[in-house]
Write an enzyme that holds these catalytic residues in place. Structure first.
Site, PDB file in Angstrom:
ATOM      1  CG  ASP A  16      -1.763   1.141   1.429  1.00  0.00           C
ATOM      2  OD1 ASP A  16      -1.649   2.113   0.651  1.00  0.00           O
ATOM      3  OD2 ASP A  16      -2.600   1.106   2.353  1.00  0.00           O
ATOM      4  CB  ILE A  17       1.438   3.894  -2.524  1.00  0.00           C
ATOM      5  CG1 ILE A  17       2.676   4.670  -2.946  1.00  0.00           C
ATOM      6  CG2 ILE A  17       0.204   4.772  -2.526  1.00  0.00           C
ATOM      7  CD1 ILE A  17       2.683   5.083  -4.401  1.00  0.00           C
ATOM      8  N   GLY A  38      -9.605   3.986  -6.068  1.00  0.00           N
ATOM      9  CA  GLY A  38      -8.274   3.412  -6.272  1.00  0.00           C
ATOM     10  C   GLY A  38      -7.219   4.036  -5.372  1.00  0.00           C
ATOM     11  CB  VAL A  39      -3.591   4.515  -5.902  1.00  0.00           C
ATOM     12  CG1 VAL A  39      -3.446   5.397  -7.114  1.00  0.00           C
ATOM     13  CG2 VAL A  39      -2.422   4.681  -4.964  1.00  0.00           C
ATOM     14  CG  ASP A  40      -7.140  10.360  -6.618  1.00  0.00           C
ATOM     15  OD1 ASP A  40      -6.586  11.040  -5.737  1.00  0.00           O
ATOM     16  OD2 ASP A  40      -7.797  10.859  -7.554  1.00  0.00           O
ATOM     17  N   GLY A 127      -5.522   0.718 -13.304  1.00  0.00           N
ATOM     18  CA  GLY A 127      -6.772   0.391 -12.631  1.00  0.00           C
ATOM     19  C   GLY A 127      -7.957   0.901 -13.439  1.00  0.00           C
TER      20      GLY A 127
HETATM   21  N1  APR Z   1      -1.339   1.560  -3.045  1.00  0.00           N
HETATM   22  C1  APR Z   1      -0.756   1.284  -4.235  1.00  0.00           C
HETATM   23  N2  APR Z   1      -1.445   0.998  -5.356  1.00  0.00           N
HETATM   24  C2  APR Z   1      -2.804   0.985  -5.263  1.00  0.00           C
HETATM   25  C3  APR Z   1      -3.498   1.265  -4.066  1.00  0.00           C
HETATM   26  C4  APR Z   1      -2.709   1.572  -2.912  1.00  0.00           C
HETATM   27  N3  APR Z   1      -3.251   1.854  -1.737  1.00  0.00           N
HETATM   28  N4  APR Z   1      -4.829   1.169  -4.330  1.00  0.00           N
HETATM   29  C5  APR Z   1      -4.969   0.824  -5.628  1.00  0.00           C
HETATM   30  N5  APR Z   1      -3.746   0.701  -6.187  1.00  0.00           N
HETATM   31  C6  APR Z   1      -3.375   0.325  -7.568  1.00  0.00           C
HETATM   32  C7  APR Z   1      -4.365  -0.443  -8.402  1.00  0.00           C
HETATM   33  O1  APR Z   1      -4.340  -1.821  -8.066  1.00  0.00           O
HETATM   34  C8  APR Z   1      -3.838  -0.197  -9.811  1.00  0.00           C
HETATM   35  O2  APR Z   1      -2.841  -1.155 -10.154  1.00  0.00           O
HETATM   36  O3  APR Z   1      -3.134   1.498  -8.314  1.00  0.00           O
HETATM   37  C9  APR Z   1      -3.141   1.166  -9.696  1.00  0.00           C
HETATM   38  C10 APR Z   1      -3.820   2.273 -10.476  1.00  0.00           C
HETATM   39  O4  APR Z   1      -5.237   2.150 -10.356  1.00  0.00           O
HETATM   40  P1  APR Z   1      -6.198   3.395 -10.119  1.00  0.00           P
HETATM   41  O5  APR Z   1      -6.040   3.907  -8.736  1.00  0.00           O
HETATM   42  O6  APR Z   1      -7.546   2.999 -10.563  1.00  0.00           O
HETATM   43  O7  APR Z   1      -5.575   4.554 -11.104  1.00  0.00           O
HETATM   44  P2  APR Z   1      -5.725   4.783 -12.687  1.00  0.00           P
HETATM   45  O8  APR Z   1      -5.942   3.527 -13.433  1.00  0.00           O
HETATM   46  O9  APR Z   1      -4.576   5.665 -13.065  1.00  0.00           O
HETATM   47  O10 APR Z   1      -7.084   5.598 -12.812  1.00  0.00           O
HETATM   48  C11 APR Z   1      -7.147   6.920 -12.323  1.00  0.00           C
HETATM   49  O11 APR Z   1      -9.056   6.499 -10.942  1.00  0.00           O
HETATM   50  O12 APR Z   1      -9.644   6.879  -8.775  1.00  0.00           O
HETATM   51  C12 APR Z   1      -9.573   7.403  -9.975  1.00  0.00           C
HETATM   52  O13 APR Z   1      -9.290   9.725  -9.467  1.00  0.00           O
HETATM   53  C13 APR Z   1      -8.701   8.629 -10.115  1.00  0.00           C
HETATM   54  O14 APR Z   1     -10.030   9.153 -11.986  1.00  0.00           O
HETATM   55  C14 APR Z   1      -8.752   8.698 -11.574  1.00  0.00           C
HETATM   56  C15 APR Z   1      -8.583   7.273 -12.032  1.00  0.00           C
END
Ligand code: APR
Length: 179
Positions: A16-17, A38-40, A127
């Site tokens: 987890d980042i 997601g990670v955001d 993601g």
């Molecule tokens: N730590 C690290 N990686 C994570 C975490 C975490 N806590 N949670 C999720 N991830 C991973 C997912 O498994 C995926 O491999 O982050 C990667 C990117 O996924 P997303 O968060 O969905 O990001 P992205 O595909 O770039 O899409 C961005 O999603 O939430 C929205 O606001 C964000 O609209 C934007 C979009």
């Protein structure tokens, strides 16, 4: 998994980042910098409301795809959150690879300009944005290795990969790139 690029270290870890102790954590944001899932979502939840307040004040127009901007990190142990906006996967013929590589270059440049010595990245765009993980791994790792080769900083770049399958894709891709 650890490799060296000159004096710099490139690390792949599964986890987890938000739990990483680094100078800067990179967020896979959307272009409105509005927060999301997601990670955001995880970064805003762990860092608290200061992050959104700071991005709203500093970047009212958001951030374009392929670019990166820095904010405070709120309650996170990092000094900064760097928000970058990955491309939405549209089949691969719409400049996705160049935009994804640019996310890494711009984020690293922002980090270096802020004096950060260690930076953690998630697997941007893999993601909600649907970038195939194997292709994303290759583009992302190459962009970071190129930056480290030319700029010789920051000291450490860490990919923090949440899902086992994504970690596997990055590990496989890094093995191929280091051959
Ligand atoms: N730590 C690290 N990686 C994570 C975490 C975490 N806590 N949670 C999720 N991830 C991973 C997912 O498994 C995926 O491999 O982050 C990667 C990117 O996924 P997303 O968060 O969905 O990001 P992205 O595909 O770039 O899409 C961005 O999603 O939430 C929205 O606001 C964000 O609209 C934007 C979009």
């Amino acid at each position: 998994m650890l490799v060296h690029a000159g004096k710099c270290r490139l690390l792949l870890v599964q986890g987890d980042i938000t739990q990483q102790h680094v100078d800067a954590i990179v967020n896979a944001a959307n272009s409105r910098l509005a927060g999301g899932g997601g990670v955001d979502g995880a970064i805003h939840a762990a860092g608290g409301p200061d992050i959104l307040e700071d991005t709203r004040r500093k970047y009212p127009n958001g951030c374009p795809v392929g670019d990166a901007v820095a904010s405070s990190a709120g309650r996170l142990s990092a000094g900064y959150v760097i928000h970058t906006v990955g491309p939405v996967w549209q089949g691969g013929q719409s400049g996705e690879a160049e935009a994804l590589a640019s996310c890494f270059r711009k984020s690293l440049q922002v980090a270096v300009d802020l004096g950060c010595k260690s930076v953690a990245f998630p697997a941007i765009s893999t993601g909600a944005y649907g970038y195939p993980r194997d292709l994303a791994a290759n583009v992302s790792l190459k962009a970071v290795l190129d930056f480290l080769k030319w700029h010789r900083q920051p000291d450490e770049v860490r990919f923090v990969l949440f899902e086992e399958g994504v970690f596997g894709a990055f590990a496989h891709s890094l093995e191929l790139l280091m051959k």
